[in-house]
Design a protein around this motif. Structure first.
Motif, PDB file in Angstrom:
ATOM      1  N   ARG A  41       0.875  -1.096  -0.139  1.00 53.57           N
ATOM      2  CA  ARG A  41       0.002   0.095  -0.096  1.00 53.57           C
ATOM      3  C   ARG A  41       0.944   1.241   0.199  1.00 53.57           C
ATOM      4  O   ARG A  41       1.805   1.360   0.803  1.00 53.57           O
ATOM      5  CB  ARG A  41      -0.995  -0.032   1.166  1.00 53.57           C
ATOM      6  N   VAL A  42       0.602   2.125  -0.999  1.00 49.48           N
ATOM      7  CA  VAL A  42       1.464   3.301  -1.162  1.00 49.48           C
ATOM      8  C   VAL A  42       1.212   4.063   0.304  1.00 49.48           C
ATOM      9  O   VAL A  42       2.130   4.726   0.732  1.00 49.48           O
ATOM     10  CB  VAL A  42       0.794   4.350  -2.091  1.00 49.48           C
ATOM     11  N   ALA A  43       0.004   4.242   0.993  1.00 50.36           N
ATOM     12  CA  ALA A  43       0.251   4.639   2.399  1.00 50.36           C
ATOM     13  C   ALA A  43       1.293   4.051   3.466  1.00 50.36           C
ATOM     14  O   ALA A  43       1.500   4.978   4.270  1.00 50.36           O
ATOM     15  CB  ALA A  43      -1.288   4.665   2.885  1.00 50.36           C
ATOM     16  N   ASP A  44       1.615   2.719   3.222  1.00 47.26           N
ATOM     17  CA  ASP A  44       2.402   2.332   4.238  1.00 47.26           C
ATOM     18  C   ASP A  44       3.957   2.408   3.646  1.00 47.26           C
ATOM     19  O   ASP A  44       4.592   2.107   4.539  1.00 47.26           O
ATOM     20  CB  ASP A  44       2.068   0.696   4.196  1.00 47.26           C
ATOM     21  N   MET A  45       3.991   2.929   2.541  1.00 47.25           N
ATOM     22  CA  MET A  45       5.423   2.983   2.178  1.00 47.25           C
ATOM     23  C   MET A  45       6.454   3.777   3.156  1.00 47.25           C
ATOM     24  O   MET A  45       7.559   3.355   3.185  1.00 47.25           O
ATOM     25  CB  MET A  45       5.460   3.522   0.676  1.00 47.25           C
ATOM     26  N   PRO A  46       5.995   4.748   3.905  1.00 47.86           N
ATOM     27  CA  PRO A  46       7.188   5.596   4.530  1.00 47.86           C
ATOM     28  C   PRO A  46       7.416   4.430   5.624  1.00 47.86           C
ATOM     29  O   PRO A  46       8.653   5.114   6.141  1.00 47.86           O
ATOM     30  CB  PRO A  46       5.950   6.829   5.106  1.00 47.86           C
ATOM     31  N   SER A  47       7.036   3.506   6.141  1.00 49.21           N
ATOM     32  CA  SER A  47       7.450   2.981   7.141  1.00 49.21           C
ATOM     33  C   SER A  47       8.246   1.442   6.724  1.00 49.21           C
ATOM     34  O   SER A  47       8.490   0.874   7.501  1.00 49.21           O
ATOM     35  CB  SER A  47       6.089   2.531   8.279  1.00 49.21           C
ATOM     36  N   ARG A  48       8.173   1.369   5.456  1.00 43.96           N
ATOM     37  CA  ARG A  48       8.710   0.115   4.823  1.00 43.96           C
ATOM     38  C   ARG A  48      10.001   0.392   4.583  1.00 43.96           C
ATOM     39  O   ARG A  48      10.511   0.161   3.394  1.00 43.96           O
ATOM     40  CB  ARG A  48       7.826  -0.343   3.524  1.00 43.96           C
ATOM     41  N   HIS A  49      10.969   0.889   5.458  1.00 42.28           N
ATOM     42  CA  HIS A  49      12.398   0.822   5.322  1.00 42.28           C
ATOM     43  C   HIS A  49      13.122  -0.492   5.015  1.00 42.28           C
ATOM     44  O   HIS A  49      14.231  -0.661   4.787  1.00 42.28           O
ATOM     45  CB  HIS A  49      13.321   1.735   6.153  1.00 42.28           C
ATOM     46  N   ASP A  50      12.316  -1.788   5.597  1.00 45.14           N
ATOM     47  CA  ASP A  50      12.613  -3.022   5.349  1.00 45.14           C
ATOM     48  C   ASP A  50      12.680  -3.639   3.971  1.00 45.14           C
ATOM     49  O   ASP A  50      13.069  -4.598   3.911  1.00 45.14           O
ATOM     50  CB  ASP A  50      12.044  -3.955   6.274  1.00 45.14           C
ATOM     51  N   VAL A  51      11.961  -2.818   3.095  1.00 45.13           N
ATOM     52  CA  VAL A  51      11.719  -3.398   1.538  1.00 45.13           C
ATOM     53  C   VAL A  51      12.772  -2.509   0.647  1.00 45.13           C
ATOM     54  O   VAL A  51      12.334  -1.407   0.609  1.00 45.13           O
ATOM     55  CB  VAL A  51      10.264  -3.466   1.476  1.00 45.13           C
ATOM     56  N   GLN A  52      13.467  -3.125  -0.043  1.00 48.12           N
ATOM     57  CA  GLN A  52      14.403  -2.402  -1.053  1.00 48.12           C
ATOM     58  C   GLN A  52      13.599  -2.569  -2.427  1.00 48.12           C
ATOM     59  O   GLN A  52      13.265  -3.477  -2.844  1.00 48.12           O
ATOM     60  CB  GLN A  52      15.555  -3.173  -1.193  1.00 48.12           C
ATOM     61  N   TRP A  53      13.603  -1.384  -3.131  1.00 45.42           N
ATOM     62  CA  TRP A  53      13.034  -1.402  -4.433  1.00 45.42           C
ATOM     63  C   TRP A  53      14.576  -1.279  -5.419  1.00 45.42           C
ATOM     64  O   TRP A  53      15.052  -0.279  -5.244  1.00 45.42           O
ATOM     65  CB  TRP A  53      12.329  -0.016  -4.672  1.00 45.42           C
ATOM     66  N   PHE A  54      14.742  -2.563  -5.979  1.00 44.91           N
ATOM     67  CA  PHE A  54      15.947  -2.640  -7.137  1.00 44.91           C
ATOM     68  C   PHE A  54      15.843  -1.762  -7.907  1.00 44.91           C
ATOM     69  O   PHE A  54      14.792  -1.531  -8.586  1.00 44.91           O
ATOM     70  CB  PHE A  54      16.165  -4.083  -7.370  1.00 44.91           C
ATOM     71  N   VAL A  55      16.839  -0.781  -8.160  1.00 42.38           N
ATOM     72  CA  VAL A  55      16.685   0.119  -9.431  1.00 42.38           C
ATOM     73  C   VAL A  55      16.331  -0.573 -10.790  1.00 42.38           C
ATOM     74  O   VAL A  55      15.915   0.412 -11.607  1.00 42.38           O
ATOM     75  CB  VAL A  55      18.020   0.952  -9.508  1.00 42.38           C
ATOM     76  N   GLY A  56      16.643  -1.817 -10.943  1.00 41.07           N
ATOM     77  CA  GLY A  56      16.355  -2.422 -12.073  1.00 41.07           C
ATOM     78  C   GLY A  56      14.969  -2.977 -12.298  1.00 41.07           C
ATOM     79  O   GLY A  56      14.615  -3.370 -13.575  1.00 41.07           O
ATOM     80  N   ASP A  57      14.206  -2.835 -11.285  1.00 41.69           N
ATOM     81  CA  ASP A  57      12.712  -3.165 -11.372  1.00 41.69           C
ATOM     82  C   ASP A  57      11.732  -2.300 -11.710  1.00 41.69           C
ATOM     83  O   ASP A  57      11.807  -1.100 -11.471  1.00 41.69           O
ATOM     84  CB  ASP A  57      12.309  -3.815  -9.903  1.00 41.69           C
ATOM     85  N   THR A  58      10.841  -2.650 -12.436  1.00 47.16           N
ATOM     86  CA  THR A  58       9.601  -1.727 -12.986  1.00 47.16           C
ATOM     87  C   THR A  58       8.680  -1.997 -11.972  1.00 47.16           C
ATOM     88  O   THR A  58       8.181  -3.097 -12.003  1.00 47.16           O
ATOM     89  CB  THR A  58       9.115  -1.911 -14.291  1.00 47.16           C
TER      90      THR A  58
END
Length: 486
Positions: free
Chosen positions: A65-82
């Motif tokens: 959930r976009v609303a939860d993203m500020p607290s998701r410092h435990d999940v990495q968005w890999f730069v190569g992923d869309t």
């Protein structure tokens, strides 16, 4: 983060239903970051704001959930992923060509503590809204944009005595085909009355080099007499002969100018049909799709062109800035730096405010003439800056739709870092062409030879065009959807 703006909206399409939209998104940065560093701030389609409160991001095979993203410092968005951004649309469907704007705040760099985003990426793009029903049925948003080159680009080589057959061999060797566009009055003696032997030799040379003639540039030369312009019948007869020559050469398109009345083009439809040759009117700076003459032709061609009358957009009408090579050439000519900056600033302001370019050309020419450091040469410089480099926004070409028959891709000067001509927003142009389903050629028109110093003569035009084609080749690839056979 503006240097990543062009890749943030990752595709040229998005999927839409009455429930919402799904938009492919790339990170607007050079490295992987936690989701907590990414803040989706705003999404709008055609000016309609979409509520991001319940939006969902799918990335790495998981939903967040976009609303939860500020607290998701435990999940990495890999730069190569869309990522796939899913947003409710309140029952609205956004099918067809749409303007999409996405604003992302980035808490970057993450090795510094940020209470709020320090960088903002404001990405806007013309995209095609595909219904989820069409997607589920296997429909693929694709294009078939092919590349070619106009022999106009090599005017210095031809003027210096290079034979036509040798030039075609060089085009093949530099990999800047397969399309070839010729200027009739430059390439063939006595055009449009070309000897059959000359036609046969030319067609053989094309075949030997695996090249394809895709367009002939004709001219509506109504001013050849000294006592009066050509009349209606004379103009129709002149252009009819050019249609016949185009067919004899084996090309499917004759490029023409806007300088004759619409009735002339309508009168050419029967001979165009007879020979299978479409007629495309070039839209060249300082004109744009808003030019009154062009608007009239759009209306006439739409209503009565029968698919035989259309346009040839010239991307020099949609540049993002005056090419530095042009400015440098006028510095060498002795134009004062104050005047150069005055004209460049006036051009940028006119572009930003969407002012009428022909009117601005006249106004700035006069202002440069009257400037304390101006004069005749300054006025000529100002006129050319506004005459040669158009500032129509590239997405406006989409308004022509299937009236786009062919495209001239301008090349003024290439970036030393190998990114092609940075004064032309090529990515936006190719995205726009793809969004309307354009399936034709973009033929390079290199203009840089006009501004070279004498010691740089003859220019290496073929190499310059080959570098731009490398960049275009990446942009012209059809977007293949996951699970499709495209």
């Amino acid at each position: 983060m503006t240097n990543f703006r062009d890749i943030t909206l990752a595709d040229t399409w998005f999927d839409t239903s009455s429930e919402g939209v799904e938009i492919a998104v790339r990170l607007p940065t050079y490295r992987s970051v936690p989701l907590s560093c990414v803040v989706f701030q705003h999404l709008e389609i055609d000016g309609t704001d979409l509520d991001l409160t319940a939006a969902v991001l799918v990335v790495g095979g998981e939903e967040y959930r976009v609303a939860d993203m500020p607290s998701r410092h435990d999940v990495q968005w890999f730069v190569g992923d869309t990522g796939l951004l899913r947003v409710a649309s309140g029952g609205s469907r956004f099918e067809g060509l749409r303007s999409v704007r996405l604003v992302i705040g980035m808490r970057m760099p993450p090795y510094i503590f940020w209470e709020k985003p320090g960088d903002i990426c404001d990405a806007e793009k013309i995209m095609w809204g595909r219904s989820v029903e069409a997607r589920d049925a296997g429909a693929v948003v694709e294009s078939d944009i092919r590349l070619g080159t106009s022999l106009y680009s090599y005017s210095p080589e031809l003027q210096a005595g290079m034979s036509l057959s040798e030039l075609l061999r060089q085009i093949k060797a530099h990999g800047i085909g397969p399309g070839v566009e010729v200027v009739g009055h430059q390439t063939f003696r006595n055009f449009p009355d070309i000897a059959s032997e000359e036609i046969a030799m030319f067609r053989d040379a094309l075949a030997e080099n695996a090249l394809e003639l895709v367009a002939v540039d004709g001219f509506a030369d109504i001013g050849v007499r000294t006592d009066r312009p050509l009349d209606f019948a004379e103009t129709v007869e002149m252009l009819s002969r050019q249609v016949e020559a185009t067919a004899a050469l084996g090309a499917p398109l004759l490029k023409a100018q806007y300088t004759v009345e619409p009735e002339v083009f309508l009168a050419l439809i029967p001979i165009a049909k007879k020979h299978g040759v479409r007629i495309g009117v070039e839209i060249h700076a300082p004109q744009s799709v808003d030019d009154p003459t062009i608007r009239t032709l759009i209306d006439v061609f739409t209503a009565s062109g029968e698919g035989w009358l259309g346009f040839v957009p010239d991307t020099g009408a949609s540049v993002s800035g005056i090419p530095e090579a042009f400015l440098e050439a006028y510095r060498r000519k002795g134009i004062n730096e104050t005047i150069i900056q005055f004209v460049a600033d006036a051009w940028a302001t006119a572009r930003a405010e969407g002012r009428d370019q022909v009117a601005e050309r006249t106004a700035i020419e006069s202002a440069a003439q009257a400037h304390p450091q101006g004069g005749d040469e300054a006025a000529a410089f100002a006129y050319r800056a506004f005459h040669w480099f158009g500032y129509q926004q590239p997405e406006r070409w989409a308004e022509l739709g299937d009236l786009i028959f062919h495209v001239h891709g301008k090349v003024f000067a290439n970036d030393p870092a190998g990114q092609g001509d940075l004064s032309v927003p090529n990515r936006d142009i190719f995205d726009t062409l793809r969004s309307v389903g354009y399936r034709g050629f973009v033929c390079s028109e290199y203009e840089g030879w006009q501004w070279l110093e004498s010691e740089s003569w003859p220019p290496n035009d073929l190499a310059a065009v080959a570098e731009q084609h490398r960049v275009w080749g990446e942009l012209a690839q059809s977007p293949a959807l996951a699970g499709s056979e495209a």
